[in-house]
Enzyme design. Sequence first.
Site, PDB file in Angstrom:
ATOM      1  N   GLU A  14      -0.876  -9.563   6.739  1.00 33.17           N
ATOM      2  CA  GLU A  14      -0.202  -9.822   8.019  1.00 33.17           C
ATOM      3  C   GLU A  14      -0.396 -11.265   8.473  1.00 33.17           C
ATOM      4  O   GLU A  14      -0.628 -11.535   9.650  1.00 33.17           O
ATOM      5  CB  GLU A  14      -0.720  -8.863   9.100  1.00 33.17           C
TER       6      GLU A  14
ATOM      7  N   ARG B 218     -29.385 -14.652  14.910  1.00 33.01           N
ATOM      8  CA  ARG B 218     -28.279 -14.375  13.993  1.00 33.01           C
ATOM      9  C   ARG B 218     -27.536 -13.100  14.416  1.00 33.01           C
ATOM     10  O   ARG B 218     -26.323 -13.002  14.245  1.00 33.01           O
ATOM     11  CB  ARG B 218     -28.799 -14.207  12.560  1.00 33.01           C
TER      12      ARG B 218
ATOM     13  N   GLY C 106       0.830  -1.198   0.000  1.00 33.89           N
ATOM     14  CA  GLY C 106       0.000   0.000   0.000  1.00 33.89           C
ATOM     15  C   GLY C 106       0.864   1.247   0.000  1.00 33.89           C
ATOM     16  O   GLY C 106       1.911   1.281   0.638  1.00 33.89           O
TER      17      GLY C 106
END
Lengths: 710, 710
Positions: free
Chosen positions: B467, B376, B220
């Site tokens: 990562e 949910r 990035g």
Amino acid sequence: MWRGGSNTRTCKRRFFSSPTRSRHHRPPYICRLHSRGSQHLKAMAEVDHLAAERATARFDVEEMKVAWAGSRHAVHVADRMARLVASDPVFRKDNRTMLSRKELFKDTLRKAAHAWKRIVELRLTEEEADLLRQYVDQPGYVDLHWGMFVPAIKGQGTEEQQHKWLPLAYKFQIIGCYAQTELGHGSNVQGLETTATFDPKTDEFVIHSPTLTSSKWWPGGLGKASTHAVVYARLITEGKDYGIHGFIVQLRSLEDHSPLPGVTLGDIGGKFGSGAYNSMDNGVLRFDHVRIPRDQMLMRLSQVTREGKYVHSNVPKQLLYGTMVYVRQSIVADASKALSRAVCIAVRYSAVRKQFGSQDGGPETQVLNYKTQQSRLFPLLASAYAFRFVGDWLNWLYTDVTQKLEAKDFSTLQEAHACTAGLKAVTTSVTADAIEECRKLCGGHGYLNSSGLPELFAVYVPACTYEGDNVVLLLQVARILMKTVSQLASGKQPVGTMAYMGKVQYLMQCKSAVSSAEDWLNPDAIQEAFEARALRMAVNCAQNISQAASQEEAAGFYERSPDLLEAAVAHIQLIIVTKFIEKVHQEIPGHGVKEQLQALCNVYALYILHKHLGDFLATGCITPRQGALANEQLGKLYAQVRPNAVALVDAFNYTDHYLGSVLGRYDGDVYPALYEEAWKDPLNETVVPEGYHEYLRPLIKQQQLKLSRL
Amino acid sequence: MWRGGSNTRTCKRRFFSSPTRSRHHRPPYICRLHSRGSQHLKAMAEVDHLAAERATARFDVEEMKVAWAGSRHAVHVADRMARLVASDPVFRKDNRTMLSRKELFKDTLRKAAHAWKRIVELRLTEEEADLLRQYVDQPGYVDLHWGMFVPAIKGQGTEEQQHKWLPLAYKFQIIGCYAQTELGHGSNVQGLETTATFDPKTDEFVIHSPTLTSSKWWPGGLGKASTHAVVYARLITEGKDYGIHGFIVQLRSLEDHSPLPGVTLGDIGGKFGSGAYNSMDNGVLRFDHVRIPRDQMLMRLSQVTREGKYVHSNVPKQLLYGTMVYVRQSIVADASKALSRAVCIAVRYSAVRKQFGSQDGGPETQVLNYKTQQSRLFPLLASAYAFRFVGDWLNWLYTDVTQKLEAKDFSTLQEAHACTAGLKAVTTSVTADAIEECRKLCGGHGYLNSSGLPELFAVYVPACTYEGDNVVLLLQVARILMKTVSQLASGKQPVGTMAYMGKVQYLMQCKSAVSSAEDWLNPDAIQEAFEARALRMAVNCAQNISQAASQEEAAGFYERSPDLLEAAVAHIQLIIVTKFIEKVHQEIPGHGVKEQLQALCNVYALYILHKHLGDFLATGCITPRQGALANEQLGKLYAQVRPNAVALVDAFNYTDHYLGSVLGRYDGDVYPALYEEAWKDPLNETVVPEGYHEYLRPLIKQQQLKLSRL
């Protein structure tokens, strides 16, 4: 082979600059690639980085294509239509995610018009035309015109109405959409607010949007393209509200496309993803006392007379269910298509991609060799086949239901409704999640638009919501399950996909006989475990609901609805497993084809068993030891699938154009293509980005920041 | 209250036309809304459609804000920074998904520069500046500059190097990124191909990209913004390859931003979603024998001498792990932020939205009242809190690890690594899926960009990959688990989050004492069940691996890797449950706050238990009956959460600007806002769409189709 030809064309478009491409900054490396262009081209037309994978397949891929497509004829037609689309530059879609909304919409209009032109020029059959549109692979107004507007008139219009409107629609003299959902009303059709009030003075209906939430909202093709709509509204006559009915309403002038007086029309705005469903003009529509002739009410089932009397016709209401079964079976078929595309990309790229496992700098291991990759990817591959076959069966069911309806036999309608609704819910939910799982299985590169997976996901997910929200549908299935359970005591024999529930005595107490991992390869062992699990979960729910004795039944159902969802899913998974087993029991020609399908059938069943192990153990259908054996067998099946994996996705027979993925290329030559794609991004048109002088240089040069004011 | 103020401002921007807005076609309905503008404004500033929901809360929301944020100070600072961003027109983001890639990137540069200007002008502290950037909420080069470039120099640079480079970076005189991954190499850092060959003649390293797959890919900030990078490359000196090391390399001219000779730079192209991560210039970078001075190798751990000798320093390698722990704990903190934003939107809109349940045309039922919606949504609400608290604890762990590292105590490093890696994997995977689940829970409208959820999902999902890919990380956790199990026999006591494994004798044979649903409210019952499950799964895996006696251990590990993933997840879920229980055991001020957190802690634990019931049953930790009791208790807990749900998401204290969702508006006034948003779409700039004359009219008018040629 045409695939080679198709690749060559792709390479040409990729390797020689076009007017739009020449604006882009090209780094030296790319220029070198270009100077080697023609030489490179030849090499590339022949390259097949996946040749070694294809060589390990233990079955006849051409025959598997037939098994997948359903017939040799189906393979042939699909092949021809796919090639027609892939070779036509108008249908290019590799730049789609870079278009602005307006460019994308215009591109969709262009493709639709061009597709129609080709359909007419080549005198394509309906089957061919449908396939051609499928391979164009860009949502647009034509989907709703053919898929909803025309069927609504066919299903709900009188013969006279059909005679008047269908010829116009067939020739595109009018373009239609299906205006049902409203800003404040989705799943609950009975809650719609738009009104159609009969005015006997003028023999007209007055269509009106009384509130903001009554604005029609979401209909595809409505926002910009349609001239007409089937509008659903509350029919009011003689002061009484007769509930929701359909009306044919003209929205736009046929001369200049401007909205008719009293009609407010627009697009509802951007949706998930770039490209994806943004090619569609999902629309908003408001009526300010718009008048239509009385005969534009769809009157097959009921009518309003000249005097304003509401009368039912003698056509049974159940006939409408046929359309619902049809639409939902096509959604199941679409699920297997979307899932198989994602799986195809992920399997091929997992064979290309290498990570870890090298010793002393030697070559790394293909990601597809990792058991963790296999355990996530192969169940999805198996699911793609499972959904394909259950879709084929649903197609048969539709024909069966239609014939029975025509004979006024409604005996299987409820069961057919439960199984189409449930299959729609399960296959679309699984497919949506699976596309995203395939994207993750491609690692970081799956996040790039050029992988095709972000757009595939974004364009697919609405299937979980449209044509019945999946949770709402599963609750409908559960309701029918509960009804069936309650009728068991009275000796009423369930039919069709619910017939197994008739074996309640046996299934409530049977114990699995599995004693080795191999025993799980026996389809009877699988079938029994799945039947027992589904039935016991349904019976448990029914008992829990009836135990809530102080409450009324509806409240008990409501309290237990999360458990009911699980019971419904278990029932539907049983259907999918059963239909896959039935398929594998059929005669299937071709060397090794049946064996592969058997393996995939077992992968699917044992994966579901492992994933829902809690259900099987809690209901005592299997023991923990048997669960562990199933998992062990699953690992062995993955090893069996591994050498066939690439060939199993080749059997889907998708062109590189249709897949639309750099990672899923047939030739596996992924990295040069990824690199090439990158430079097409508009950001690469200049070396130094726009905004550098205003926003970066002042920082770096520590100058007073001069920021433009709003 | 500032929230009211903020809403007023939003309304102003929304209701009065601006130069960009006036181009858009406005239908009559909208004009009427506008003419009522000022009157409407007043009404809207006071409206709160969720007031009734807020009134039912049984706890002190202000005190819950403190519990969530960590301290009164944290609430205050966050509040101030959020307000600063929300009130500044430069930070507007409601139009973000409509911008082209170039416009979006320029907008990001502008926001970054403006944020920096505000930080300098207001002399913000580091804490404040971090928060301000967080609320700007747009990925950009500054994230990598501060989050990776600066820490890499701090962690891997010598004092001299830090002295030279950090001041430049702190003042933005250079902009840096972190160039590690390559086109062909992601997770396996040791497989990177870029070379840094020492040339003793000139005392320089020659940085080179020997293959296409060695192109740096993904970093990035690299594509367009950075002037410098920390580049990872194979260090080669005296003909020997010493593996991967970091080097500071200048990429672009500080005068005109053009790439330096031998450096090829570009953006890698569009990514998932509109808006989302497309504001970031993830880049590609190739080196053609680029020379840098020797002292730009990061030399804290090892160096190359003037003569080309490779020598290690006396700094222990383990120090680098501190950075990894830091980065991953921040990812866990981000997971709770992203998840809580999605949950906040879904809970509020579920309280606004009504479907079904009306009798005779009366008002429909709030969707939040449905048990299926609760089952949910509430587990995700509980997960947001669970992740928040485990994140706080990880933050503490980081400090602890750092102190120990400084004292050269490496005893807890492995355990700390396992738990940060595992928590990173579990929280990001759950969050990614949960955002999409929240979107589905909002029905069709969740699919609109204006719901904010598509962008939240698209911008979040890379966290599962960057990562450390989640599967790779979980296998690392599993490896440490297997090692710990194998050492149990030798009497070695596991530490920290693995200490429970020391109770192996007890946990392998204990049976849950739960005999009623209420028994599951006892944290000890939960803790024991989770510990027994995690341990038994790990021990099972270890036994299966060692039983594969004929194979070497590595092959056994590989064969069992899917099971190992499940064992690792069980271990990490235990940590999350444990830290939540520990949190609830602490003193927590505020009326009812502790009780709410207790309920959420139980929801989280019992939801996980129900979801992974197969694990608990297969390992014999609980009986099917106890599993059913847990599920029963879960239903009761949902009923307890229901009246507090809206207040529980209010406690996240997010501004409407930060949420960026029409559906999640604080005031619940959703439908007028959705309607307003729609008209902003570029497609609505004209009533008749572009392309009508070319592609629609000829169809409708049945004219010869004249399609433009390519």
